[in-house]
Motif scaffolding. Structure first.
Motif, PDB file in Angstrom:
ATOM      1  N   GLY A   1       1.556 -11.245  -0.277  1.00  0.00           N
ATOM      2  CA  GLY A   1       1.198  -9.903   0.149  1.00  0.00           C
ATOM      3  C   GLY A   1       0.134  -9.808   1.228  1.00  0.00           C
ATOM      4  O   GLY A   1      -0.754 -10.654   1.338  1.00  0.00           O
ATOM      5  N   ASP A   2       0.266  -8.760   2.073  1.00  0.00           N
ATOM      6  CA  ASP A   2      -0.866  -8.343   2.890  1.00  0.00           C
ATOM      7  C   ASP A   2      -1.724  -7.408   2.051  1.00  0.00           C
ATOM      8  O   ASP A   2      -2.899  -7.214   2.309  1.00  0.00           O
ATOM      9  CB  ASP A   2      -0.386  -7.572   4.120  1.00  0.00           C
ATOM     10  CG  ASP A   2       0.427  -8.454   5.043  1.00  0.00           C
ATOM     11  OD1 ASP A   2       0.015  -9.610   5.263  1.00  0.00           O
ATOM     12  OD2 ASP A   2       1.503  -8.006   5.499  1.00  0.00           O
ATOM     13  N   ARG A   3      -1.075  -6.819   1.101  1.00  0.00           N
ATOM     14  CA  ARG A   3      -1.781  -5.907   0.217  1.00  0.00           C
ATOM     15  C   ARG A   3      -1.114  -6.000  -1.144  1.00  0.00           C
ATOM     16  O   ARG A   3       0.100  -6.194  -1.239  1.00  0.00           O
ATOM     17  CB  ARG A   3      -1.676  -4.471   0.738  1.00  0.00           C
ATOM     18  CG  ARG A   3      -2.464  -3.478  -0.060  1.00  0.00           C
ATOM     19  CD  ARG A   3      -2.850  -2.269   0.778  1.00  0.00           C
ATOM     20  NE  ARG A   3      -1.752  -1.767   1.566  1.00  0.00           N
ATOM     21  CZ  ARG A   3      -1.253  -0.527   1.447  1.00  0.00           C
ATOM     22  NH1 ARG A   3      -1.774   0.312   0.569  1.00  0.00           N
ATOM     23  NH2 ARG A   3      -0.256  -0.142   2.208  1.00  0.00           N
ATOM     24  N   VAL A   4      -1.917  -5.888  -2.189  1.00  0.00           N
ATOM     25  CA  VAL A   4      -1.358  -5.885  -3.536  1.00  0.00           C
ATOM     26  C   VAL A   4      -1.650  -4.526  -4.152  1.00  0.00           C
ATOM     27  O   VAL A   4      -2.778  -4.039  -4.078  1.00  0.00           O
ATOM     28  CB  VAL A   4      -1.969  -6.999  -4.409  1.00  0.00           C
ATOM     29  CG1 VAL A   4      -1.453  -6.889  -5.844  1.00  0.00           C
ATOM     30  CG2 VAL A   4      -1.653  -8.367  -3.831  1.00  0.00           C
ATOM     31  N   VAL A   5      -0.621  -3.910  -4.704  1.00  0.00           N
ATOM     32  CA  VAL A   5      -0.815  -2.621  -5.364  1.00  0.00           C
ATOM     33  C   VAL A   5      -0.549  -2.820  -6.848  1.00  0.00           C
ATOM     34  O   VAL A   5       0.484  -3.358  -7.237  1.00  0.00           O
ATOM     35  CB  VAL A   5       0.162  -1.571  -4.782  1.00  0.00           C
ATOM     36  CG1 VAL A   5       0.102  -0.280  -5.600  1.00  0.00           C
ATOM     37  CG2 VAL A   5      -0.154  -1.300  -3.326  1.00  0.00           C
TER      38      VAL A   5
END
Ligand code: ATP
Ligand code: ATP
Ligand code: MG
Ligand code: MG
Lengths: 264, 253, 269, 285, 269
Positions: free
Chosen positions: C219-223
């Motif tokens: 990920g570039d971002r984890v939600v």
């Protein structure tokens, strides 16, 4: 957003009643009326204008003759369907579940299936005489096969994964049939019964036309023979209406069944 | 399954059928039913042999078989096409389907005069009668098959943005194929039954017509010979459908 | 496992790219009957971003993904794709479904299933063999190209579905536990393949997974989602260097710190 | 004992309809209901199954049933043919090119039932007029639909009964070719009243009573032919205009072996009956 | 992740218990058409033993499990259960199928699906409510007991299938990636539940997984398979102390060593 709606849709041909259902029949009747006015003489022996048919339909409905005949025909069709459909269901399940039984019975089943009901009329008349029973026997014989064939196919459609579940649970043959195979096959079995219902009505009327002096077919034939084409067509239209209602009630039953199953 | 096993099963199956014939023989030998209406199997056999050697049974059979298959193919095609249209179009479901449901239970024999009125005592009339009657099983099964497609597959199509026609051709038809074939199987039986009606009402020579003539003159053995021939046609065509099934739904096994 | 580093904080929101988000959720809510499945979902995803979604079983991850795909209806709020309301699936978007065995055509071979995507895109037939071959090869299925789905193992079916989605050459790739049935090695090599393809083609990715390390690694971002009702409870930018690498990235102290943080989030909500 | 008498809806059993409507069966001590059936060929099976005990059937059905082993006996006639009767007509289409009997060769001809009375009549007529019957093609159709079929040119000619023939001729698309009843010996039996031999043997008194009732009806009919008209209209539920124009049959309930022999000979000649029939035993004294 | 300890060797075979093995494979081979799927499989599993199976995707793990279950036919060799040839499924054996979405009755609710197993065992109806309730509770599905499988998420369906298998109270539990669709936390808690139940009821377990840590954490023995044709390429006893514990066991140096060993086995075959 109607995203959850399937692209292609439900397994039934018609849903609930919708006034637009009537557009096509009305158009056809209008055309028939115009043609009849133009080409059919008022005292024709074989044809009648739609409005005369409508008048006769109402008259025969009002004086109860149509109702009695309907009761007789529908009674025969229903009981024949019950018997034939029931047998077809049982044999279909057995043949669907047991490939050995299916192979052993194949010659017998496939050669008996195409026996035309008309050919059975003399035999059945001989054994049972006029009345409900001879008609019932022929209807049962004729409706048994489509139910058998479609049930057998429905059973073969069972998800193989579920059959494996049944095997590892060591469900008995009876339980495999009633818990796994039949519930999965139920939608298709309903299709089979709706088809058989129409066939039962067709055969009932045919038997009445040819031999059995009772019911709608007899009424229709007698009216034709006594040169009342409007009455004869009124019977025919009424048969269509009865058939539609018959089918509709099966669809209704089907919906009740699934509503209950969903909520269970 | 290898050839040996297959022929053993066929032999077993024939054995079972022979058992039923034996029961039939016993019934008529015991005189339970008048031989005028249920002839002994041997008499039917003689009638068959006689029909083929002296009569025109072979020509009748050929004509009837051609009609059955013609009518059945027509019915299947119509059933699938109509089934597809009703399966995909809500408009067809509203405007057309209910009327179809209403004419579905109409006795074909009562409608034949209308067909004769339109087409005369012709071969086309016979085909039309068969097609009309044998259309329903395929139609109903097709509609059902279309409704029973795994919903996830429709979602795959939607996310691939397949066109309607492609969805029908690539997803719905193959998936509904088992249902369609089952419907066609029943349709074939109906065709066999209707060919008799159509030949009788249309005065076309064939097995059905010969059954009628035999019935008129109380020739029970000839009636049963005709029925037996229809049965043979039924058996042979069931075999053809089995082959079609093996080729078309190979992925099921 | 070594002793954990002290908890660190990570940037919470990530308008990594400029311009408008590709996917935008505004106050989205959804119920099935009485049950509230999603509530107050606000989420922007930027072009080329790789967003991993984690959360407890049944919290609504698949439902969220189906909303982007245009396969589910919402009750409240709005979902935008490229600034337009999502009403139905877009041709740019490919979906890897969680129940892989139901998403393949049982009557088509592996090649045939991939071909479906090419047909959908009207790719000229002469290009098919090459493209199918190279995709199946990528997924390690080349020698199984003539098998029907029913003759393939679970992991093979899953890879086949991925191959079909890649054949679509999507701009947005929605993946619902695409590697759930794969062994560790195959999984890692496919992770790297996906990272490579996404980077090369500037694909925006929405990736649902249960594997926390995988979520961070990709990920570039984890939600992070919480359940009952499904909502976004955590969101952080993965500021690990790129390109990533199975060995060094996974041993990076920040990786381990994030993993620990995510684990305790999942555990305690 | 409750009896049912089966017959198709046609003018031949006029005496039965008359006896029924005048209460003559009751008067002679039989409790009998008349049941209209839709087709003649089913009657033998209905008799054997005891759904009906007595029936009025055409000679063709009767003889064919007997020839194939159904043991029926006749105990009364119904009506007979006369040269004066116009009841049956052979009608050709206007555009069929049929003018004389010779023109029938190779044509398509409509009949109400292959092997049934009208069919036999037509074949006999063709034969008497020197036409090779085997060159013609016979097509079955219901009587009421015949006018439409002829008008549409689906058949070149047909044999039908009076009320339909009138319509075809008066509307101009049909040409009357012949009246076959005028060309056969007078006094042929149109239908017979039959029962199974077993039943007849067991119920001689009942048969005597039925005969008596029918005889009495015959008397009424001979005295007042118009009584038949009303009885037919009632029994068959015909539209009044049809009833008014119907050609009245000649009631005569005597029945002889010779009458059956005449039919049998024609049927045999045209291959419409197989097997041997001993007509001598078929008529109850 | 800390630096790996030097490679260690582990005992290869494990006749842990005395007496006869519950499950015994002797030189088993199997082909589909021309393709050789399994070859020369020799494997004994002892009463109460927990055997984990790992191996690359498509190597034949599921096939092996189906042989024990009596659902697949073999071409060579023999498979024994309790000394008798396996011909068909035994009532003692429960199977958790990999393809969970196809193993549930779509027309029955969660409770109804569990009830199927109770029906199969002729459990008196009055006991059903309790047993179904406690099993669904164990799987965290109690409040979803009236949902149909189609209304459940992937993970929920997977847990439902496990509940049904436990309802069978089997002596042997065959599990094919039973936790593949579960999030880390649910997975860990179910791992512990399975360990507890297996120990309490002395169940023999055959456990296919892709998660190497899970294989070691749960197993008394880990069997590694290689592909083409599928064969047993590695087998070692997990001599970690019991009862196991998510924190301490997973940090145990031997655990890490085994993990490393297994990883490199999977990687290099
Ligand atoms: N058709 C439906 N009817 C009722 N409830 C539904 C339906 N579809 C999904 N749900 C419910 O919505 C919730 C979220 O489901 P979803 O599949 O999105 O979960 P998920 O996060 O993907 O879980 P998992 O990780 O187990 O796949 C679940 O509680 C599920 O029971
Ligand atoms: N019916 C079949 N026909 C042909 N080949 C098959 C069939 N069933 C399985 N196979 C092949 O057998 C091999 C082993 O399959 P199996 O399902 O046992 O693998 P697996 O180890 O469980 O893989 P995964 O981890 O991906 O589930 C695969 O290569 C598969 O293609
Ligand atoms: Mg999900
Ligand atoms: Mg597997």
């Amino acid at each position: 957003m109607r995203a959850n709606q399937p692209v292609i849709a439900p397994s039934r041909m018609s849903q609930g009643f919708d006034p637009r259902n009537l557009v096509l029949p009305v158009v056809v009747f209008a055309i028939a009326e115009v043609l009849a006015l133009a080409y059919v003489p008022a005292d024709s022996f074989s044809l009648a204008a739609p409005h005369d048919v409508a008048v006769e339909l109402v008259r025969h409905l009002a004086d109860g003759t149509l109702m009695l005949a309907t009761a007789q025909t529908l009674g025969a069709a229903l009981s024949g369907l019950g018997l034939g459909g029931g047998l077809g269901l049982v044999f279909g399940v057995v043949l669907g579940l047991s490939p050995a039984a299916d192979r052993l019975m194949s010659v017998t089943v496939e050669t008996l299936r195409p026996i035309p009901p008309a050919a059975l009329i003399p035999l059945s008349l001989l054994v049972y005489g006029f009345g409900l029973r001879m008609e019932l026997a022929i209807i049962a014989f004729t409706t048994m096969w489509p139910v058998l064939v479609l049930t057998r196919a429905a059973i073969r459609e069972t998800e193989p994964g579920l059959i494996e579940v049944a095997r590892v649970l060591r469900l008995s043959a009876w339980r495999t049939a009633t818990r796994i195979v039949l519930p999965g096959a139920v939608p298709r079995i309903f299709v089979a019964f709706r088809l058989a219902a129409a066939i039962s009505l067709v055969v009932a009327v045919t038997v009445e036309v040819v031999a059995n002096p009772r019911g709608l077919g007899y009424g229709m034939m007698l009216a034709a023979q006594s040169l009342h084409p409007a009455i004869s067509f009124a019977f025919l239209v009424w048969i269509a209406i009865v058939g539609w209602c018959f089918n509709w009630s099966l669809v209704w039953l089907e919906r009740q069944f699934f509503a209950r199953r969903g909520a269970e | 399954m290898n050839a040996v096993a297959r022929s053993l099963w066929l032999a077993g199956s024939l054995g079972v059928a022979a058992g039923f014939v034996a029961v039939w023989h016993a019934v008529s030998a015991a005189g339970l039913v008048s031989p005028v209406f249920l002839p002994p199997p041997a008499a039917v056999g003689r009638a068959l042999v006689n029909g083929f050697t002296n009569g025109d049974m072979l020509a009748n059979l050929a004509a009837t078989v051609a009609r059955v298959f013609g009518g059945w193919l027509l019915a299947s095609l119509l059933g699938i096409v109509l089934g597809v249209i009703i399966g995909i179009s809500s408009r067809a479901r509203i405007y057309v389907a209910p009327s179809l449901e209403a004419i579905r239970p109409l006795p074909v024999s009562a409608l034949v005069p209308i067909f004769i009125g339109l087409l005369g005592f012709t071969e086309q009339m016979v085909l039309a009668v068969i097609a009309f009657g044998a259309l329903w099983p395929t139609l109903l099964s097709t509609v059902h098959g279309f409704g029973a497609v795994e919903p996830r597959l429709y979602e795959v199509c939607r996310s691939l943005r397949l066109g309607r026609w492609e969805v029908i051709r690539k997803i719905a038809l193959p998936s509904a194929m088992p249902d369609i074939l089952a419907g066609m199987r029943v349709g074939l039986t109906v065709s066999l039954i209707l060919v008799v009606v159509a030949e009788i009402l249309g005065s076309r020579e064939g097995v059905g017509y010969s059954i009628l003539l035999a019935q008129r003159s109380y020739q029970a053995a000839d009636i049963f010979a005709g029925i037996f021939l229809l049965g043979c046609v039924g058996y042979a065509s069931a075999g053809l459908i089995n082959i079609a099934e093996k080729r078309l739904i190979y992925w099921r096994r | 496992m070594q002793a954990l580093p002290p908890a660190v904080t990570f940037p919470a929101a990530a308008p990594a790219a400029a311009g408008k988000p590709v996917i935008r959720f505004i106050e989205v809510g959804l119920s099935y009957g009485q049950r509230r499945i999603l509530e107050g979902i606000d989420l922007d995803i930027w072009r080329g971003e790789f967003v991993s979604i984690v959360g407890p079983s049944g919290c609504g991850k698949t439902t969220l993904l189906r909303l982007i795909a245009g396969l589910a209806r919402k009750d409240e709020g709005q979902v935008f794709y490229n600034g337009a309301d999502v009403r139905e699936p877009s041709p740019d978007v490919a979906v890897v479904f969680q129940d892989y065995s139901k998403a393949l055509l049982p009557w088509r071979t592996a090649s045939g299933n991939v071909a479906l995507a090419l047909e959908a895109m009207n790719v000229p037939r002469k290009e098919w063999a090459d493209r199918i071959g190279s995709l199946l090869d990528l997924m390690g299925l080349f020698k199984d190209r003539d098998k029907l789905p029913g003759q393939m193992s679970g992991g093979m079916q899953q890879r086949l579905q991925i191959a079909r989605c890649l054949a679509q050459e999507p701009k947005v790739l929605l993946m619902d536990e695409p590697f759930g049935a794969l062994d560790a090695i195959t999984r890692q090599s496919l992770q790297d393949e996906v990272l490579r393809i996404v980077a090369e083609r500037k694909v925006t990715a929405f990736f649902v997974t249960h594997d926390l390390e995988e979520a961070i690694y990709l990920g570039d971002r984890v939600v992070g989602m919480a359940a009952n009702p499904g909502r976004i409870a955590k969101s952080f930018v993965v500021d690990l260097p790129k390109p990533r690498d199975q060995l060094t990235t996974r041993e990076h102290p920040r990786f381990l710190a994030m993993r620990h943080d995510l684990f305790s989030f999942i555990k305690h909500g | 004992q409750q009896l049912t008498l089966g017959t198709t809806a046609n003018p031949a059993p006029a005496a039965i309809f008359l006896a029924d409507q005048k209460g003559l069966f009751k008067k002679h001590g039989v409790d009998l209901t008349v049941q209209l059936v839709t087709g003649d060929p089913t009657i033998p099976a209905a008799l054997i199954s005891d759904s009906i005990q007595i029936a009025s059937v055409t000679p063709t059905t009767f003889l064919n049933a007997v020839a194939n082993g159904i043991d029926l006996v006749a105990f009364s006639g119904t009506t007979i043919t006369t040269h004066g009767s116009k009841d049956i007509a052979i009608v050709a289409g206007k555009d069929s090119g049929i003018k004389t009997p010779a023109d029938f060769a190779g044509k398509t001809l409509g009949v109400a039932g292959i092997g049934a009375v009208l069919d036999v009549m037509l074949k006999n007529w063709l034969d008497q007029n020197g036409v090779d019957v085997s060159t013609a093609k016979f097509i079955e159709m219901t009587l009421p639909s015949m006018a439409d079929q002829l008008k549409a040119g689906r058949v070149d000619a047909l044999i039908t009964v009076d009320q339909f023939a009138q319509r075809m001729i008066s509307e101009g698309f049909g040409i009357l070719i012949a009246n076959p009843l005028a060309e056969i010996p007078e006094g042929q039996s149109a239908q017979e009243i039959v029962a199974t031999r077993a039943w007849a043997d067991a119920n001689p008194e009942t048969i005597a009573k039925v005969r008596a009732a029918i005889k009495e009806a015959e008397g009424i009919a001979k005295a007042d032919p118009e009584a038949i008209r009303a009885a037919l209209g009632n029994a068959m539920n015909l539209p009044p205009p049809v009833t008014a124009r119907i050609a009245l049959p000649v009631v005569d309930t005597s029945l002889s072996v010779a009458q059956l022999d005449w039919w049998l000979a024609i049927m045999k000649k045209h291959g419409l009956v197989k097997g041997d029939v001993n007509t001598a035993s078929l008529v109850l004294p």
